[in-house]
Write an enzyme that holds these catalytic residues in place. Structure first.
Site, mmCIF file in Angstrom:
data_model
loop_
_atom_site.group_PDB
_atom_site.id
_atom_site.type_symbol
_atom_site.label_atom_id
_atom_site.label_comp_id
_atom_site.label_asym_id
_atom_site.label_seq_id
_atom_site.Cartn_x
_atom_site.Cartn_y
_atom_site.Cartn_z
ATOM 1 N N ASP A 185 0.425 3.794 1.682
ATOM 2 C CA ASP A 185 0.364 4.401 3.027
ATOM 3 C C ASP A 185 1.765 4.687 3.575
ATOM 4 O O ASP A 185 2.636 3.814 3.586
ATOM 5 C CB ASP A 185 -0.376 3.431 3.962
ATOM 6 N N HIS B 131 -2.190 -3.967 4.844
ATOM 7 C CA HIS B 131 -2.031 -3.611 6.262
ATOM 8 C C HIS B 131 -3.375 -3.326 6.906
ATOM 9 O O HIS B 131 -4.294 -2.809 6.271
ATOM 10 C CB HIS B 131 -1.095 -2.404 6.417
ATOM 11 N N CYS C 267 0.848 -1.194 0.000
ATOM 12 C CA CYS C 267 0.000 0.000 0.000
ATOM 13 C C CYS C 267 0.891 1.254 0.000
ATOM 14 O O CYS C 267 1.998 1.241 0.530
ATOM 15 C CB CYS C 267 -0.916 0.005 1.217
ATOM 16 N N CYS D 280 -6.046 0.128 6.919
ATOM 17 C CA CYS D 280 -5.845 0.706 5.579
ATOM 18 C C CYS D 280 -6.997 1.660 5.237
ATOM 19 O O CYS D 280 -8.165 1.255 5.216
ATOM 20 C CB CYS D 280 -5.750 -0.415 4.540
ATOM 21 N N ARG E 296 2.847 4.873 6.409
ATOM 22 C CA ARG E 296 3.232 4.126 7.615
ATOM 23 C C ARG E 296 3.733 2.726 7.303
ATOM 24 O O ARG E 296 4.076 1.961 8.203
ATOM 25 C CB ARG E 296 2.039 4.029 8.572
HETATM 26 CO CO CO Z 1 -3.407 1.267 2.988
#
Ligand code: CO
Length: 210
Positions: free
Chosen positions: A44, A98, A42, A101, A46
């Site tokens: 993302d 994750h 992803c 998400c 993080r």
């Molecule tokens: Co995500």
């Protein structure tokens, strides 16, 4: 502007620390890359691939998009996969989603987010395919966690069904495709045990998540 300058300062410190560790680090890397892994994760912020698995530049090939999707017609992702398999000859392809998400959450909300809703429609398709099972979850949080896992499994199957991976297996090239989930709450990875390799590729219908 100060915050942007900080990135260049950080970069200088980082490059210095890498060359202190190995004075030829960048010289060697510039010559070639030979990663054994392709990570599809992803976007993302993080969930940074290299850091999570403790690998250095040159050790993992990375493709990231919102909700770690592998779409049959996404020329971007498919090109990354082809290059990784046919040129770099990676041995493992990892789909890593994750928990927590935002893409997965947005996909099941009855709310407009704009252009991205078209992309997230693929996650909604996964939701609809497993709606009966998902509706049994005790609350929204566990439903989203489960959808996260089902989405990862779906992408593992999508990778296994690409012409790139099918052709590689037919040639006898040993590539394993794995589905992992990362928990942003504790920083730990979990193997969903939905791996497909050349040997078990005909058993994919019996795949399940433990
Ligand atoms: Co995500």
């Amino acid at each position: 502007m100060k915050t942007i300058k900080k990135l260049f300062d950080n970069n200088r410190l980082w490059a210095d620390s890498m060359t202190r560790m190995n004075k030829d680090f960048f010289k060697d890397l510039a010559r070639q890359q030979s990663p054994k892994y392709l990570w599809i994760g992803c976007a993302d912020s993080r969930v940074p691939a290299n850091e999570i698995v403790g690998l250095l530049p040159g050790e993992i090939f990375v493709h990231r998009n919102v909700a770690n999707l592998v779409i049959h017609t996404d020329i971007n992702c498919l090109s990354v996969l082809q290059f990784a398999v046919e040129i770099l000859k990676v041995e493992h392809v990892i789909v890593c989603g994750h928990y927590g998400c935002g893409g997965i959450k947005a996909a099941v909300e009855d709310q407009r987010h704009g252009l991205i809703d078209n992309w997230l429609r693929h996650v909604r398709d996964v939701y609809h395919r497993h709606e009966l099972e998902l509706k049994k979850e005790k609350d929204k949080d566990s439903l989203l966690r489960r959808l996260c896992e089902l989405n990862i499994r779906e992408q593992v199957l999508n990778i296994a069904n690409t012409t790139t991976v099918q052709d590689a297996w037919r040639r006898g090239q040993g590539i394993a495709v794995h589905g992992w989930v990362y928990d942003i709450h504790d920083g730990l990875l979990r193997d969903l045990k939905v791996s497909i390799s050349r040997k078990n590729r005909f058993a994919e219908k019996s795949l399940f998540i433990t």
